[in-house]
Design a protein around this motif. Sequence first.
Motif, mmCIF file in Angstrom:
data_model
loop_
_atom_site.group_PDB
_atom_site.id
_atom_site.type_symbol
_atom_site.label_atom_id
_atom_site.label_comp_id
_atom_site.label_asym_id
_atom_site.label_seq_id
_atom_site.Cartn_x
_atom_site.Cartn_y
_atom_site.Cartn_z
ATOM 1 N N UNK A 157 -2.573 -21.177 -0.883
ATOM 2 C CA UNK A 157 -3.350 -20.109 -1.498
ATOM 3 C C UNK A 157 -3.285 -18.917 -0.550
ATOM 4 N N UNK A 158 -2.568 -17.872 -0.953
ATOM 5 C CA UNK A 158 -2.384 -16.683 -0.119
ATOM 6 C C UNK A 158 -3.374 -15.603 -0.530
ATOM 7 N N UNK A 159 -4.058 -15.027 0.456
ATOM 8 C CA UNK A 159 -5.012 -13.961 0.176
ATOM 9 C C UNK A 159 -4.846 -12.784 1.121
ATOM 10 N N UNK A 160 -4.043 -12.910 2.150
ATOM 11 C CA UNK A 160 -3.819 -11.831 3.116
ATOM 12 C C UNK A 160 -2.314 -11.598 3.229
ATOM 13 N N UNK A 161 -1.715 -11.096 2.139
ATOM 14 C CA UNK A 161 -0.266 -10.893 2.087
ATOM 15 C C UNK A 161 0.056 -9.559 1.419
ATOM 16 N N UNK A 162 1.303 -9.135 1.567
ATOM 17 C CA UNK A 162 1.797 -7.963 0.873
ATOM 18 C C UNK A 162 2.711 -8.425 -0.251
ATOM 19 N N UNK A 163 2.326 -8.197 -1.500
ATOM 20 C CA UNK A 163 3.200 -8.570 -2.608
ATOM 21 C C UNK A 163 4.188 -7.450 -2.919
#
Length: 158
Positions: free
Chosen positions: A149-155
């Motif tokens: 579960x990613x919440x601190x990323x750059x999409x």
Amino acid sequence: MEGDAQNKHVESPTNSQQTISDDDEIDYSVKPEFYDPEVDAKDEIWAQKVRKGRQSDAVLSCPVCFTTLCLECQRHEKYVSQYRAIFVVNCKIGNGQVLEISAKPKKGKRRRESSESEEATAVAEACKPVCCCICSTNVGIIDVDEVYHFFNVLPSES
């Protein structure tokens, strides 16, 4: 006061202080050594091969060092800046660290049976933090089902 401003003498820079434009030093007649005009097409072919034809909502990168973390993920339905994935790259799991995330019962709804509310408040998942393996930035968590579960990323667009 005007006399003071007129009497100030601005010294010209010495030879060591003179700045030279980068354009004056670059020879544009020589092809740059590290430039490949076909690199984007090659990268797209590689990404499609890795995904094996499956679609992705985004390509996820570390917000600090821009390292690619995931090529195939799903965006969260409610929280649009969060993603989940199964296959990741350049990620490390924080061994020895376990985060307890408890499920909260929904507010404003009464449950007919008290056992249902007790189960909802007692449910807790043991999750581990996930970090970028290059710069160690915390980018998300992995749950007990091994879903990231990613919440601190750059999409970016896939």
